[in-house]
Scaffold this active site. Structure first.
Site, PDB file in Angstrom:
ATOM      1  N   LYS A  97     116.023  65.383  79.129  1.00 27.35           N
ATOM      2  CA  LYS A  97     114.663  64.524  79.208  1.00 27.35           C
ATOM      3  C   LYS A  97     114.290  63.955  77.622  1.00 27.35           C
ATOM      4  O   LYS A  97     114.670  64.670  76.676  1.00 27.35           O
ATOM      5  CB  LYS A  97     113.399  65.497  79.542  1.00 27.35           C
ATOM      6  CG  LYS A  97     112.242  64.604  80.289  1.00 27.35           C
ATOM      7  CD  LYS A  97     112.578  64.309  81.505  1.00 27.35           C
ATOM      8  CE  LYS A  97     111.419  63.722  82.204  1.00 27.35           C
ATOM      9  NZ  LYS A  97     111.716  63.524  83.712  1.00 27.35           N
TER      10      LYS A  97
HETATM   11  N1  GLU Z   1     112.668  60.287  85.594  1.00 28.89           N
HETATM   12  C1  GLU Z   1     113.124  60.444  86.760  1.00 28.89           C
HETATM   13  C2  GLU Z   1     113.120  61.988  87.132  1.00 28.89           C
HETATM   14  O1  GLU Z   1     112.223  62.587  86.537  1.00 28.89           O
HETATM   15  C3  GLU Z   1     114.395  59.786  86.890  1.00 28.89           C
HETATM   16  C4  GLU Z   1     115.495  60.531  85.884  1.00 28.89           C
HETATM   17  C5  GLU Z   1     116.777  59.850  86.036  1.00 28.89           C
HETATM   18  O2  GLU Z   1     116.963  58.955  86.748  1.00 28.89           O
HETATM   19  O3  GLU Z   1     117.705  60.325  85.110  1.00 28.89           O
HETATM   20  O4  GLU Z   1     113.810  62.619  88.043  1.00 28.89           O
END
Ligand code: GLU
Length: 424
Positions: A114
């Protein structure tokens, strides 16, 4: 064994502590040894970057950003990037661990990561936002790549932000690198089904849960917190399946619409007003009254930590589907359990987005784009299979859905970790 990352956040509301205790609990239930649990809990890499940005008015301002790879035993890191004033290292670490679990729960070949920048993007001009995004992308470039760590949109980031990241990385590598981010626009390697995929996954989980409980979606009253990327398509998808959205909240406030919100009317209204408030026929209520409105299903689809002990005590709905990441505090979760309110946890309910990202990334790596229908079919199948697998295990283990998802996720990460062994 809990590592303290950010001293200012009290333990009881620290999202990192919440995730650590969930992973530890799952590890103990699985009978894993302490060393393995520690390995699974601890983030592999934490990068903090200082971002000097020239503002339009002339002066330079400093921003702080992070990219965290939590665990890459099952594959490259995967997870979004958020731009928000409340971003801090504990929050990003917690969300990166959620991504490790989420990818394992839906069984896609990724680890968890993240990123985020502490900034209020609504106060930036478009060119300031571009400079900030590009500087952040440059700063985390040593850590990301199609086979290392693949960012995606999250709160306040969108396909345009992904385009700037893709372009910045492509400028550094000297060749087009579409596979470095997902959630891109169609014209540069994005896919038709990515927008709205999280909402579709949430809808699939909602209907699947109702079916398992012997309830029909027809006429079920829903309250949704959030009218952004996830909340807004949800109104249409749930209405198409017979549910009615009777309560909605956004950053400006909340409304009660007992006869149900019409998604087209709301989207026209929002386009002009830039707020859900003032929707024709909507009675304005206090934002903290949303979850107490007479309803059957509660869907938090915005920020984390909103279903607190107090909110859980006064919640009217009899099921919760977590479209947001980490919307329920530990105390809130305990109250929901004691009230026998089933919760489809974030790591399952909102996984449609990362499943869509997986398909986009696979197409970019192959240089072969699928047709839209195939994308949708595979997304639906992956989400149905994941829900069914978690439901079955929840019945076998007699555990809450959240704990079951954690057990399944941790079990899969543990298997990969053991198979790969320990270097050196
Ligand atoms: N931000 C989204 C999540 O928290 C998608 C993450 C992604 O596609 O890598 O799942």
């Amino acid at each position: 064994m809990v590592t303290r990352l950010h001293d200012e956040i009290p333990d009881d509301v620290n999202p990192w502590f919440r995730v650590v205790s969930l992973i530890e609990k799952a590890g103990h239930l699985l009978g894993l040894n302490e060393g393995l649990i520690k390995r699974i809990v601890t983030p592999e890499r934490i990068l903090e970057v200082a971002l000097p940005i020239r503002m339009d008015a002339g002066p330079v301002e400093m921003f702080t950003g992070w990219r965290i790879q939590h665990n890459t035993a099952r594959g490259p890191g995967k997870g979004g990037i958020r731009f928000h004033p409340s971003v801090n290292v504990d929050e990003i670490a917690a969300l990166s661990a959620d991504m490790s679990i989420k990818c394992a729960v839906v069984n896609i070949p990724y680890g968890g990561a993240k990123g985020g920048v502490k900034v209020d993007p609504s106060g930036l001009s478009r060119s300031e936002l571009e400079r900030l995004t590009r500087r952040y992308a440059f700063a985390i470039a040593p850590m990301i790549g199609p086979d290392r760590d693949i960012p995606a949109p999250d709160i306040n980031t969108d396909p345009q932000v992904m385009s700037w990241i893709m372009d910045t990385v492509s400028m550094i590598t000297g060749h087009s690198t579409p596979g470095v981010v997902t959630g891109k626009p169609l014209a540069i390697g994005g896919t038709l089904g990515h927008a709205g995929a999280t909402s579709l996954g949430v809808t699939i989980c909602t209907v699947a849960l109702l079916n398992r409980l012997g309830r029909s979606p027809e006429g079920e009253r829903v309250v949704i917190q959030g009218y952004g990327k996830v909340g807004s398509p949800l109104i249409k998808l749930l209405s198409e399946r017979g549910m009615k959205v009777v309560g909605l909240a956004d950053v400006h406030g909340a409304i009660h619409v007992p006869e149900g919100i019409d998604h087209e009317k709301m989207s026209l209204h929002f386009e002009q007003a830039r707020s859900i408030l003032g929707y024709p026929g909507g009675e304005e209520i206090r934002a903290d009254e949303l979850f107490a409105l007479p309803s059957d299903i509660a869907i938090p689809a915005a920020l984390g930590g909103v279903i607190t002990e107090k909110v859980a005590q006064t919640m009217s709905a009899t099921v919760v589907v977590e479209a947001a990441n980490g919307p329920t505090t530990g105390e809130g979760a305990a109250i929901l359990t004691s009230r026998n309110i089933p919760v489809v946890p974030d790591v399952l309910a909102n996984a449609g987005g990362v499943v869509a990202s997986y398909f986009e990334w696979a197409q970019d790596l192959q240089g072969f784009m699928w047709e839209g229908e195939l994308f949708k079919q595979r997304l639906e199948k992956t989400m149905h299979d994941a829900f069914d697998a978690i439901w079955l295990r929840h019945e076998q283990l007699d555990l809450a859905l959240r704990d079951t998802a954690l057990v399944v996720g941790v079990e899969r990460i543990a298997e990969a970790t053991e198979l790969r062994g320990l270097f050196p």
